[in-house]
Scaffold this active site. Sequence first.
Site, PDB file in Angstrom:
ATOM      1  N   THR A  72      24.432  42.700  73.920  1.00 35.30           N
ATOM      2  CA  THR A  72      25.791  42.663  73.362  1.00 35.30           C
ATOM      3  C   THR A  72      25.947  43.690  72.249  1.00 35.30           C
ATOM      4  OG1 THR A  72      26.003  40.330  73.922  1.00 35.30           O
ATOM      5  CG2 THR A  72      27.469  41.157  72.205  1.00 35.30           C
ATOM      6  N   ALA A 200      16.019  42.562  76.299  1.00 36.08           N
ATOM      7  CA  ALA A 200      14.673  42.101  76.665  1.00 36.08           C
ATOM      8  C   ALA A 200      14.663  40.782  77.449  1.00 36.08           C
ATOM      9  CB  ALA A 200      13.824  41.953  75.402  1.00 36.08           C
ATOM     10  N   CYS A 325      28.194  33.225  80.185  1.00 36.55           N
ATOM     11  CA  CYS A 325      29.031  33.039  78.995  1.00 36.55           C
ATOM     12  C   CYS A 325      30.313  32.280  79.321  1.00 36.55           C
ATOM     13  CB  CYS A 325      29.406  34.386  78.389  1.00 36.55           C
ATOM     14  SG  CYS A 325      28.024  35.490  78.227  1.00 36.55           S
TER      15      CYS A 325
HETATM   16  N1  PLP Z   1      25.585  42.924  79.706  1.00 33.43           N
HETATM   17  C1  PLP Z   1      25.301  42.254  80.829  1.00 33.43           C
HETATM   18  C2  PLP Z   1      25.591  42.889  82.156  1.00 33.43           C
HETATM   19  C3  PLP Z   1      24.742  40.979  80.765  1.00 33.43           C
HETATM   20  O1  PLP Z   1      24.463  40.301  81.892  1.00 33.43           O
HETATM   21  C4  PLP Z   1      24.480  40.406  79.480  1.00 33.43           C
HETATM   22  C5  PLP Z   1      23.951  39.021  79.371  1.00 33.43           C
HETATM   23  O2  PLP Z   1      24.383  38.113  80.056  1.00 33.43           O
HETATM   24  C6  PLP Z   1      24.787  41.157  78.340  1.00 33.43           C
HETATM   25  C7  PLP Z   1      25.336  42.421  78.498  1.00 33.43           C
HETATM   26  C8  PLP Z   1      24.536  40.625  76.961  1.00 33.43           C
HETATM   27  O3  PLP Z   1      23.178  40.705  76.633  1.00 33.43           O
HETATM   28  P1  PLP Z   1      22.571  39.789  75.462  1.00 33.43           P
HETATM   29  O4  PLP Z   1      22.483  38.402  76.004  1.00 33.43           O
HETATM   30  O5  PLP Z   1      21.217  40.398  75.195  1.00 33.43           O
HETATM   31  O6  PLP Z   1      23.473  39.929  74.287  1.00 33.43           O
END
Ligand code: PLP
Length: 388
Positions: A72, A200, A325
């Site tokens: 994110t 990660a 999410c």
């Molecule tokens: N981008 C994609 C395509 C994802 O699937 C996710 C997580 O679900 C994210 C970004 C966000 O990553 P993080 O959970 O490390 O913030």
Amino acid sequence: MEHIYLDYNSTTPMEAAVIEEMRRAMADNYGNPSSVHSIGAKAKAALESARERIAASLGADPLEVYFTSGGTEADNLALKGAALMNRGKGTHLITSTIEHHAVLESAHYLEKNGFEATYVGCDREGVVSAEALRQAIKPQTTVVSIMMANNETGVIQPVREMAAVCREAGALFHTDAVQAVGKIPVRVTDLGVDLLSLSAHKFYGPKGVGALYVRQGVRLTPLVHGGSHERRKRAGTENIPGIVGMAAALDIAMAKQQSEHARMTELSEYFITQVQSRIEDVHLNGSREKRVPSTVNLSFNGAEGESIILSLDLKGIAVSSGSACTSGSLEASHVLSAMGVDVIRAQGSIRFSLGRGTTKGQIDYTISVLPEIIARLRSMSATYHKDA
Ligand code: PLP
């Protein structure tokens, strides 16, 4: 009851070797990498060694790897950082309608702050075309962000072609490769991208740590202000155990990538074929060919997604509907809507995401329990008829 985890796109369990490297980093390497003394220098050495390992896996220079708190933050830094830095040149950005919320919400934020955004759509297979991108680019476009593999459908986007389109037009190209790294080859120089996000916990590493690849020469406005960490692009004392864990996890993922890809292809093809032969009216959402093979998004017409999740959970099987999410909300997935999937079919969609721990036995068990669950839910539906 055996627990069957088919939700690897949400997150992955860590391997013992990764946990052990992290344990050592926490127990023996507690220094602050910014400290001048030898305890600090030891932590700095661990940090830079992890950066080198990660850079090598991506085909990048270590100076091009910037650590973040996850996918994110990497997406936010790429989009907002590039848009803000290049504000003088132009205020237009492009992304797609099927991006993760980390990208979509960053674009919305920029729109509220004086930028203009274009959201390029996809076809029924879930693919965004390089030609559609070419048509959306304007002289004022400074940054384009199109994901490498979709988290809900696994569909792989033509990132190399899109990066070439952007290079020609003089716009920066970012790809969210969070769902691609470790599953398909990701080499930044082959792809020709300027910015690339990874996380990660999607490749059997720890949660809360990720990275942004920033091609040398690309300038970004930092979002987190403070000390001069990460060459002034991201302030804050580095999460050494997390970063070391990410490097260890990526090494393992790279070593296993080819063999796991072949295993995932075989298992998921078997799964799709078996489910479709035993249950009527089941649709695969997204391209069957241009797909990270571990992701299988199926719509069971007439059965509601959340009810399928709960019924499978009672049988010990963990799956998701839509992206992690947004699950829990009954809104149809924005990705499936963008693909032209109607609301009813979208609400009956389930994402099965397979991974390193998935066995043929687990897939067989899942195939064996699904027909009864779907038949029961369909029989309770007021609107579903077999030949509907
Ligand atoms: N981008 C994609 C395509 C994802 O699937 C996710 C997580 O679900 C994210 C970004 C966000 O990553 P993080 O959970 O490390 O913030």
